[in-house]
Scaffold this motif. Structure first.
Motif, PDB file in Angstrom:
ATOM      1  N   GLY A 185       0.821  -1.088   0.059  1.00 34.18           N
ATOM      2  CA  GLY A 185       0.002  -0.024   0.016  1.00 34.18           C
ATOM      3  C   GLY A 185       0.937   1.324   0.002  1.00 34.18           C
ATOM      4  O   GLY A 185       1.788   1.232   0.818  1.00 34.18           O
ATOM      5  N   ALA A 186       0.556   2.182  -0.813  1.00 33.51           N
ATOM      6  CA  ALA A 186       1.466   3.323  -1.184  1.00 33.51           C
ATOM      7  C   ALA A 186       0.729   4.620  -1.111  1.00 33.51           C
ATOM      8  O   ALA A 186       1.073   5.369  -1.920  1.00 33.51           O
ATOM      9  N   ILE A 189      -1.117   9.421   2.245  1.00 30.91           N
ATOM     10  CA  ILE A 189      -1.256   9.654   3.794  1.00 30.91           C
ATOM     11  C   ILE A 189      -0.956   8.329   4.498  1.00 30.91           C
ATOM     12  O   ILE A 189      -0.862   8.400   5.822  1.00 30.91           O
ATOM     13  N   CYS A 208       5.219  -1.534  -2.073  1.00 23.33           N
ATOM     14  CA  CYS A 208       4.128  -2.025  -2.757  1.00 23.33           C
ATOM     15  C   CYS A 208       3.058  -1.556  -3.391  1.00 23.33           C
ATOM     16  O   CYS A 208       2.285  -0.701  -2.374  1.00 23.33           O
ATOM     17  N   LEU A 215       3.706 -10.094  -5.591  1.00 22.84           N
ATOM     18  CA  LEU A 215       3.765  -9.599  -4.164  1.00 22.84           C
ATOM     19  C   LEU A 215       4.347 -10.719  -3.308  1.00 22.84           C
ATOM     20  O   LEU A 215       4.991 -10.432  -2.443  1.00 22.84           O
ATOM     21  N   ALA A 228      -0.979  -2.346   4.220  1.00 22.57           N
ATOM     22  CA  ALA A 228      -2.117  -1.060   4.141  1.00 22.57           C
ATOM     23  C   ALA A 228      -2.659  -0.960   2.955  1.00 22.57           C
ATOM     24  O   ALA A 228      -2.643   0.141   2.315  1.00 22.57           O
ATOM     25  N   VAL A 231      -7.693  -4.263   1.492  1.00 23.30           N
ATOM     26  CA  VAL A 231      -8.010  -5.387   0.679  1.00 23.30           C
ATOM     27  C   VAL A 231      -8.097  -6.670   1.904  1.00 23.30           C
ATOM     28  O   VAL A 231      -7.108  -7.185   2.047  1.00 23.30           O
ATOM     29  N   VAL A 249      -2.775  -2.400   8.871  1.00 22.84           N
ATOM     30  CA  VAL A 249      -3.384  -1.041   8.878  1.00 22.84           C
ATOM     31  C   VAL A 249      -4.620  -1.068   8.446  1.00 22.84           C
ATOM     32  O   VAL A 249      -5.767  -0.564   8.747  1.00 22.84           O
ATOM     33  N   GLY A 250      -5.266  -2.179   7.551  1.00 16.77           N
ATOM     34  CA  GLY A 250      -6.250  -2.185   6.698  1.00 16.77           C
ATOM     35  C   GLY A 250      -7.482  -2.276   7.707  1.00 16.77           C
ATOM     36  O   GLY A 250      -7.183  -2.849   8.662  1.00 16.77           O
ATOM     37  N   VAL A 286      -3.670  -1.052  15.160  1.00 17.54           N
ATOM     38  CA  VAL A 286      -3.125   0.549  14.603  1.00 17.54           C
ATOM     39  C   VAL A 286      -4.262   1.540  14.899  1.00 17.54           C
ATOM     40  O   VAL A 286      -4.013   2.679  15.071  1.00 17.54           O
ATOM     41  N   GLY A 287      -5.695   1.178  14.742  1.00 18.91           N
ATOM     42  CA  GLY A 287      -6.823   2.181  15.086  1.00 18.91           C
ATOM     43  C   GLY A 287      -6.579   2.703  16.414  1.00 18.91           C
ATOM     44  O   GLY A 287      -6.409   4.346  16.256  1.00 18.91           O
ATOM     45  N   THR A 290      -3.758   5.285  16.523  1.00 16.19           N
ATOM     46  CA  THR A 290      -3.631   6.365  15.721  1.00 16.19           C
ATOM     47  C   THR A 290      -4.320   7.686  16.196  1.00 16.19           C
ATOM     48  O   THR A 290      -3.850   8.495  16.294  1.00 16.19           O
TER      49      THR A 290
HETATM   50  P1  NAD Z   1      -5.919   4.038  -0.659  1.00 16.45           P
HETATM   51  O1  NAD Z   1      -7.133   3.131  -1.196  1.00 16.45           O
HETATM   52  O2  NAD Z   1      -5.674   5.357  -0.671  1.00 16.45           O
HETATM   53  O3  NAD Z   1      -4.410   3.316  -0.873  1.00 16.45           O
HETATM   54  C1  NAD Z   1      -4.386   1.767  -1.062  1.00 16.45           C
HETATM   55  C2  NAD Z   1      -3.100   1.683  -1.557  1.00 16.45           C
HETATM   56  O4  NAD Z   1      -2.859  -0.120  -1.696  1.00 16.45           O
HETATM   57  C3  NAD Z   1      -2.556   1.991  -2.933  1.00 16.45           C
HETATM   58  O5  NAD Z   1      -1.251   2.371  -2.919  1.00 16.45           O
HETATM   59  C4  NAD Z   1      -2.944   0.772  -3.779  1.00 16.45           C
HETATM   60  O6  NAD Z   1      -1.975   0.764  -5.125  1.00 16.45           O
HETATM   61  C5  NAD Z   1      -2.352  -0.290  -3.090  1.00 16.45           C
HETATM   62  N1  NAD Z   1      -3.112  -1.835  -3.052  1.00 16.45           N
HETATM   63  C6  NAD Z   1      -4.525  -1.732  -3.392  1.00 16.45           C
HETATM   64  N2  NAD Z   1      -4.664  -3.131  -3.685  1.00 16.45           N
HETATM   65  C7  NAD Z   1      -3.480  -3.693  -3.684  1.00 16.45           C
HETATM   66  C8  NAD Z   1      -3.122  -5.050  -3.870  1.00 16.45           C
HETATM   67  N3  NAD Z   1      -3.955  -6.035  -4.164  1.00 16.45           N
HETATM   68  N4  NAD Z   1      -1.623  -5.319  -3.821  1.00 16.45           N
HETATM   69  C9  NAD Z   1      -0.766  -4.287  -3.539  1.00 16.45           C
HETATM   70  N5  NAD Z   1      -1.237  -3.157  -3.178  1.00 16.45           N
HETATM   71  C10 NAD Z   1      -2.430  -2.728  -3.335  1.00 16.45           C
HETATM   72  O7  NAD Z   1      -6.065   3.636   0.848  1.00 16.45           O
HETATM   73  P2  NAD Z   1      -5.273   4.026   2.280  1.00 16.45           P
HETATM   74  O8  NAD Z   1      -6.212   5.450   2.538  1.00 16.45           O
HETATM   75  O9  NAD Z   1      -3.994   4.334   2.113  1.00 16.45           O
HETATM   76  O10 NAD Z   1      -5.828   3.294   3.183  1.00 16.45           O
HETATM   77  C11 NAD Z   1      -5.342   1.865   3.422  1.00 16.45           C
HETATM   78  C12 NAD Z   1      -6.084   0.862   4.283  1.00 16.45           C
HETATM   79  O11 NAD Z   1      -5.777   1.406   5.781  1.00 16.45           O
HETATM   80  C13 NAD Z   1      -7.596   1.191   4.462  1.00 16.45           C
HETATM   81  O12 NAD Z   1      -8.206  -0.220   4.554  1.00 16.45           O
HETATM   82  C14 NAD Z   1      -8.127   2.056   5.344  1.00 16.45           C
HETATM   83  O13 NAD Z   1      -9.243   1.952   5.987  1.00 16.45           O
HETATM   84  C15 NAD Z   1      -6.781   1.762   6.472  1.00 16.45           C
HETATM   85  N6  NAD Z   1      -6.597   2.764   7.327  1.00 16.45           N
HETATM   86  C16 NAD Z   1      -6.615   2.633   8.628  1.00 16.45           C
HETATM   87  C17 NAD Z   1      -6.274   3.485   9.710  1.00 16.45           C
HETATM   88  C18 NAD Z   1      -6.294   3.366  11.052  1.00 16.45           C
HETATM   89  O14 NAD Z   1      -6.138   4.289  11.745  1.00 16.45           O
HETATM   90  N7  NAD Z   1      -6.385   2.097  11.395  1.00 16.45           N
HETATM   91  C19 NAD Z   1      -5.786   4.932   9.082  1.00 16.45           C
HETATM   92  C20 NAD Z   1      -6.036   5.164   7.593  1.00 16.45           C
HETATM   93  C21 NAD Z   1      -6.341   4.095   6.589  1.00 16.45           C
END
Ligand code: NAD
Length: 304
Positions: A185-186, A189, A208, A215, A228, A231, A249-250, A286-287, A290
């Motif tokens: 996840g990249a 934020i 990634c 992967l 992160a 998915v 993080v998801g 992580v929630g 944060t």
């Molecule tokens: P986003 O959709 O902006 O970014 C997702 C990233 O994951 C992208 O870089 C994308 O290319 C990558 N990605 C998607 N599918 C993929 C795969 N199959 N293989 C590899 N990479 C993949 O999402 P975000 O805002 O970065 O949030 C990510 C997750 O973190 C979400 O589930 C969100 O709810 C969670 N989150 C949790 C907290 C917390 O405090 N726990 C805070 C922020 C975000």
């Protein structure tokens, strides 16, 4: 944050209970400890005549989830002795109303910490608004100047989720220098700031995204794996190096067969816990960290 184990331990060493399943990286317990530390710092600042105050702007539906979050945040601040000023603007506000208020808060010497609740009204670009928060008061680390300052090692006001992930990894006692860290996840934020913070610790970082080829071959080499992507179930047991530190993080809401909804992470928790050395749960990982990290950032901003 105090390390639980020797700082020279590798993830594999730290997992002295190998075979018994991963140790839990307990976000709730770590968050409670962080809140106690923050409350102590607030008390000391208040004694010295420096009130600790957070100003937040809300221009979303007053009955929607952002408003609930803003009110909960007020209660969390009160528990730690932090003054909370919520600036409520209409959900039909225009860019100039919101920008004007943020600029006033940025210039007001009595305001030391600012955050802007999302979503903003339709047509108001959140990036443009975040650019107006003066970097020294930007407790969510959303002003692009702050991420630059993080790269240069000149600010600690990084995005709170990234700080939370780093603190959770550090709580395992694993030495990051030279370790292979893979971040799945990249986003701007979440994933990218995590990568930058790990690079500051001289880890070997692989970032990634959804276009990354093969992967599993990368994640299997990770001493520290951060998921992160948003998915559910993306990270399966065969993608994890035995003994690795895995931080999830998801946060996704998925429907259950009975029609209810459950919050799940990106990691197949039940299977990965048999392989990993350390694993953070969702929810309870992580929630909560944060949320606690934002309040720590408020005190950091005041102490500057
Ligand atoms: P986003 O959709 O902006 O970014 C997702 C990233 O994951 C992208 O870089 C994308 O290319 C990558 N990605 C998607 N599918 C993929 C795969 N199959 N293989 C590899 N990479 C993949 O999402 P975000 O805002 O970065 O949030 C990510 C997750 O973190 C979400 O589930 C969100 O709810 C969670 N989150 C949790 C907290 C917390 O405090 N726990 C805070 C922020 C975000």
């Amino acid at each position: 944050m105090r390390a639980l184990y020797s700082s020279r331990m590798t993830p594999q060493d730290a997992n002295s209970g190998a075979g018994a399943g991963a140790r839990l990286i307990d976000g709730k317990a770590l968050a409670a400890k962080l809140r106690r530390e923050t409350a102590d710092r607030v008390a000391k600042l208040t004694e010295r005549g420096r009130p600790v105050r957070l100003d937040a702007l809300l221009a979303a539906d007053p009955d929607g989830p952002a408003a609930v979050y803003a009110e909960n945040q007020g209660a969390a601040c009160a528990k730690l002795g932090i003054e909370y000023h919520l600036h409520r603007l209409s959900p039909t506000s225009e860019y100039r109303d919101i920008a004007g208020r943020v600029l006033l808060m940025s210039r007001d010497e009595d305001v030391s910490a600012i955050m802007v609740h999302l979503p903003l009204p339709d047509g108001v670009d959140s990036y443009s608004v975040q650019c107006l928060i003066t970097p020294e008061k930007d407790v969510e680390g959303v002003n692009p100047a702050n991420i630059g300052n993080i790269v240069y090692g000149r600010s600690s006001l990084a995005p709170c989720t990234a700080l939370a992930v780093l603190a959770m990894i550090e709580s395992t006692g694993v030495e990051l220098q030279g370790r292979r860290c893979v971040i799945v996840g990249a986003s701007d934020i979440v994933g990218k700031p995590i990568a930058v913070l790990l690079m500051r610790h001289e880890a070997t970082v692989i970032s990634c995204n959804k276009h990354t080829e093969n992967l599993p071959a990368l994640t299997r080499e990770a001493d520290v794996l951060v998921a992160a992507a948003g998915v559910p179930g993306l990270i399966t047991a065969d993608m994890v190096k035995p003994g690795a530190v895995v931080v999830d993080v998801g946060t996704s809401r998925v429907a259950q067969p009975d029609g209810s909804r459950r919050t799940v992470g990106d990691v197949d928790f039940d299977q990965v816990r048999k392989i990993a050395g350390w694993l953070s749960p969702v929810p309870g990982g992580v929630g909560p960290m944060t949320v606690a990290m934002l309040l720590r950032n408020v005190v950091d901003a005041v102490e500057r």
